[in-house]
Design a protein around this motif. Structure first.
Motif, PDB file in Angstrom:
ATOM      1  N   PHE A  46      30.866 123.864 -75.463  1.00  0.00           N
ATOM      2  CA  PHE A  46      31.005 125.302 -75.696  1.00  0.00           C
ATOM      3  C   PHE A  46      32.311 125.821 -75.108  1.00  0.00           C
ATOM      4  CE2 PHE A  46      30.318 129.693 -74.228  1.00  0.00           C
ATOM      5  CZ  PHE A  46      30.152 130.306 -75.453  1.00  0.00           C
ATOM      6  N   LYS A  47      32.640 125.378 -73.905  1.00  0.00           N
ATOM      7  CA  LYS A  47      33.888 125.805 -73.273  1.00  0.00           C
ATOM      8  C   LYS A  47      35.083 125.398 -74.128  1.00  0.00           C
ATOM      9  CE  LYS A  47      36.823 124.812 -69.333  1.00  0.00           C
ATOM     10  NZ  LYS A  47      37.884 124.239 -70.139  1.00  0.00           N
ATOM     11  N   ASN A  48      35.057 124.153 -74.611  1.00  0.00           N
ATOM     12  CA  ASN A  48      36.159 123.687 -75.452  1.00  0.00           C
ATOM     13  C   ASN A  48      36.228 124.472 -76.761  1.00  0.00           C
ATOM     14  OD1 ASN A  48      36.886 121.772 -73.555  1.00  0.00           O
ATOM     15  ND2 ASN A  48      35.649 120.169 -74.484  1.00  0.00           N
ATOM     16  N   GLU A  49      35.076 124.743 -77.358  1.00  0.00           N
ATOM     17  CA  GLU A  49      35.035 125.528 -78.591  1.00  0.00           C
ATOM     18  C   GLU A  49      35.550 126.942 -78.351  1.00  0.00           C
ATOM     19  OE1 GLU A  49      34.365 126.573 -82.545  1.00  0.00           O
ATOM     20  OE2 GLU A  49      34.298 124.586 -81.642  1.00  0.00           O
ATOM     21  N   LEU A  50      35.176 127.511 -77.228  1.00  0.00           N
ATOM     22  CA  LEU A  50      35.643 128.852 -76.871  1.00  0.00           C
ATOM     23  C   LEU A  50      37.161 128.869 -76.711  1.00  0.00           C
ATOM     24  CD1 LEU A  50      34.797 131.742 -76.101  1.00  0.00           C
ATOM     25  CD2 LEU A  50      34.639 130.957 -73.744  1.00  0.00           C
ATOM     26  N   ASP A  51      37.695 127.886 -75.971  1.00  0.00           N
ATOM     27  CA  ASP A  51      39.144 127.802 -75.786  1.00  0.00           C
ATOM     28  C   ASP A  51      39.860 127.648 -77.115  1.00  0.00           C
ATOM     29  OD1 ASP A  51      38.946 128.055 -73.046  1.00  0.00           O
ATOM     30  OD2 ASP A  51      39.062 125.904 -72.648  1.00  0.00           O
ATOM     31  N   THR A  52      39.346 126.744 -77.950  1.00  0.00           N
ATOM     32  CA  THR A  52      39.973 126.496 -79.253  1.00  0.00           C
ATOM     33  C   THR A  52      39.931 127.743 -80.133  1.00  0.00           C
ATOM     34  OG1 THR A  52      39.343 124.174 -79.141  1.00  0.00           O
ATOM     35  CG2 THR A  52      39.891 125.033 -81.307  1.00  0.00           C
ATOM     36  N   THR A  53      38.783 128.407 -80.161  1.00  0.00           N
ATOM     37  CA  THR A  53      38.635 129.603 -80.997  1.00  0.00           C
ATOM     38  C   THR A  53      39.563 130.717 -80.542  1.00  0.00           C
ATOM     39  OG1 THR A  53      36.339 129.035 -81.463  1.00  0.00           O
ATOM     40  CG2 THR A  53      36.979 131.325 -81.826  1.00  0.00           C
ATOM     41  N   MET A  59      46.836 132.614 -82.332  1.00  0.00           N
ATOM     42  CA  MET A  59      47.842 132.144 -83.301  1.00  0.00           C
ATOM     43  C   MET A  59      47.771 132.942 -84.602  1.00  0.00           C
ATOM     44  SD  MET A  59      48.070 127.985 -82.703  1.00  0.00           S
ATOM     45  CE  MET A  59      46.565 127.673 -83.571  1.00  0.00           C
ATOM     46  N   GLU A  60      46.564 133.294 -85.047  1.00  0.00           N
ATOM     47  CA  GLU A  60      46.428 134.090 -86.266  1.00  0.00           C
ATOM     48  C   GLU A  60      47.036 135.469 -86.087  1.00  0.00           C
ATOM     49  OE1 GLU A  60      42.324 134.132 -87.474  1.00  0.00           O
ATOM     50  OE2 GLU A  60      42.267 131.952 -87.661  1.00  0.00           O
ATOM     51  N   ILE A  84      37.385 137.722 -86.626  1.00  0.00           N
ATOM     52  CA  ILE A  84      37.149 137.688 -85.183  1.00  0.00           C
ATOM     53  C   ILE A  84      35.680 137.973 -84.888  1.00  0.00           C
ATOM     54  CG2 ILE A  84      37.644 138.865 -83.004  1.00  0.00           C
ATOM     55  CD1 ILE A  84      40.542 139.205 -84.020  1.00  0.00           C
ATOM     56  N   ALA A  85      35.091 138.915 -85.598  1.00  0.00           N
ATOM     57  CA  ALA A  85      33.681 139.240 -85.394  1.00  0.00           C
ATOM     58  C   ALA A  85      32.796 138.042 -85.739  1.00  0.00           C
ATOM     59  CB  ALA A  85      33.294 140.452 -86.239  1.00  0.00           C
ATOM     60  N   GLN A  86      33.106 137.326 -86.811  1.00  0.00           N
ATOM     61  CA  GLN A  86      32.343 136.139 -87.191  1.00  0.00           C
ATOM     62  C   GLN A  86      32.447 135.047 -86.127  1.00  0.00           C
ATOM     63  OE1 GLN A  86      30.186 135.502 -89.667  1.00  0.00           O
ATOM     64  NE2 GLN A  86      30.370 137.653 -90.219  1.00  0.00           N
ATOM     65  N   LYS A  87      33.636 134.838 -85.604  1.00  0.00           N
ATOM     66  CA  LYS A  87      33.812 133.827 -84.553  1.00  0.00           C
ATOM     67  C   LYS A  87      33.075 134.226 -83.282  1.00  0.00           C
ATOM     68  CE  LYS A  87      38.032 131.973 -86.454  1.00  0.00           C
ATOM     69  NZ  LYS A  87      39.436 131.707 -86.318  1.00  0.00           N
ATOM     70  N   ARG A  88      33.077 135.520 -82.983  1.00  0.00           N
ATOM     71  CA  ARG A  88      32.350 135.999 -81.813  1.00  0.00           C
ATOM     72  C   ARG A  88      30.854 135.742 -81.969  1.00  0.00           C
ATOM     73  NH1 ARG A  88      29.393 140.091 -81.031  1.00  0.00           N
ATOM     74  NH2 ARG A  88      30.097 141.195 -82.878  1.00  0.00           N
ATOM     75  N   ILE A  89      30.333 135.985 -83.160  1.00  0.00           N
ATOM     76  CA  ILE A  89      28.907 135.752 -83.414  1.00  0.00           C
ATOM     77  C   ILE A  89      28.578 134.272 -83.256  1.00  0.00           C
ATOM     78  CG2 ILE A  89      27.158 135.748 -85.244  1.00  0.00           C
ATOM     79  CD1 ILE A  89      28.444 138.395 -86.233  1.00  0.00           C
ATOM     80  N   THR A  90      29.424 133.405 -83.766  1.00  0.00           N
ATOM     81  CA  THR A  90      29.209 131.958 -83.639  1.00  0.00           C
ATOM     82  C   THR A  90      29.176 131.544 -82.173  1.00  0.00           C
ATOM     83  OG1 THR A  90      30.286 131.551 -85.765  1.00  0.00           O
ATOM     84  CG2 THR A  90      30.118 129.681 -84.249  1.00  0.00           C
ATOM     85  N   LEU A  91      30.132 132.041 -81.399  1.00  0.00           N
ATOM     86  CA  LEU A  91      30.180 131.701 -79.971  1.00  0.00           C
ATOM     87  C   LEU A  91      28.978 132.277 -79.230  1.00  0.00           C
ATOM     88  CD1 LEU A  91      33.991 132.193 -79.273  1.00  0.00           C
ATOM     89  CD2 LEU A  91      32.742 130.031 -79.464  1.00  0.00           C
TER      90      LEU A  91
END
Length: 194
Positions: A46-53, A59-60, A84-91
Motif C-alpha cells: 500500500f505504501k508503495n502504491e501510494l508513493d507511485t500514485t 507528473m500529470e 485524482i478522485a478515482q485514485k483517492r477512492i482506490t487508495l
C-alpha cells in the motif's frame, strides 16, 4: 499401590494434555505470525502504491500545466480532478482492506489469548491436584501406610517433573501477556489507518 498406579496414570494423561496444549498453541502462534507478515506486506505494498500514485499525479499535473494554460474552458482541470478522485477512492479502499485485516487478526488474537488462559488455568488446576496427591502419597509412604520399593525416588521425580511442567506453563502465560501488549500495538496501528 493401586492409588499410586492410578496417580501415575493420571499424571501421564495430564502430561499428554499439556504437551498437546503447547503444540496447539505453538501452531496458533505460528499462524498468527504468518498473518501478521502478510498484513505487513500489504502495508508495504500500500505504501508503495501510494508513493507511485502520488508521483503519477504530480507528473500529470506538470504535464498538463501547459495545456491548462492553453485551454480556457477548464475542461481538462475537471478531468484531472476526476482522475485524482478515482485514485483517492482506490487508495482509500486499499487502506480499508488493510484495516479490516488488522481488525480480524486482532479478534483472532483475543480469542486465542482467551482460549489459552482458560486452558492453562484448567491444566494448572489438574497438575496442582496431581501434585497434592503425590505429596499425600509421599507423606503416607514415609509414615508407613504404603510400602513399595523406591517410592520416595519415584514421588520425588514426579514432583520434579510436575514442577517443570508448572514452570513451563507459567512461562507460556508470560508470553501470552506479551502478546496482549502486541495486540494493543496492532490496535493502535489499526486506529492510525482509519
Amino acid at each position: 499401590m493401586d492409588d499410586f498406579k492410578n496417580l501415575c496414570s493420571n499424571f501421564s494423561d495430564q502430561t499428554l494434555k499439556f504437551e498437546n496444549f503447547i503444540a496447539q498453541n505453538k501452531m496458533n502462534f505460528s499462524n498468527l505470525t504468518n498473518q501478521f507478515k502478510n498484513i505487513h506486506q500489504d502495508i508495504l505494498n500500500f505504501k508503495n502504491e501510494l508513493d507511485t500514485t502520488i508521483q503519477q499525479i504530480e507528473m500529470e499535473i506538470v504535464r498538463n500545466q501547459n495545456l491548462l494554460a492553453k485551454w480556457v474552458s477548464g475542461a481538462n482541470t475537471k478531468l484531472l480532478q476526476e482522475q485524482i478522485a478515482q485514485k483517492r477512492i482506490t487508495l482509500t479502499n486499499q487502506a480499508q482492506k488493510i484495516n479490516d485485516n488488522f481488525a480480524k487478526l486482532s479478534q483472532q488474537i483475543d480469542q486465542i489469548l482467551n482460549d489459552f488462559n482458560t486452558s492453562s488455568q484448567q491444566i494448572t488446576v489438574e497438575l496442582k491436584n496431581t501434585e497434592n496427591q503425590l505429596q499425600t502419597i509421599s507423606k503416607a509412604n514415609q509414615t508407613g501406610e504404603y510400602i513399595f520399593s523406591a517410592s520416595n525416588d519415584t514421588a520425588y521425580h514426579l514432583q520434579q517433573n510436575l514442577q517443570q511442567v508448572i514452570d513451563t506453563l507459567n512461562s507460556a502465560q508470560q508470553t501470552m501477556e506479551q502478546q496482549k501488549v502486541f495486540n494493543e500495538i496492532s490496535k493502535s496501528i489499526d486506529s492510525l489507518l482509519r
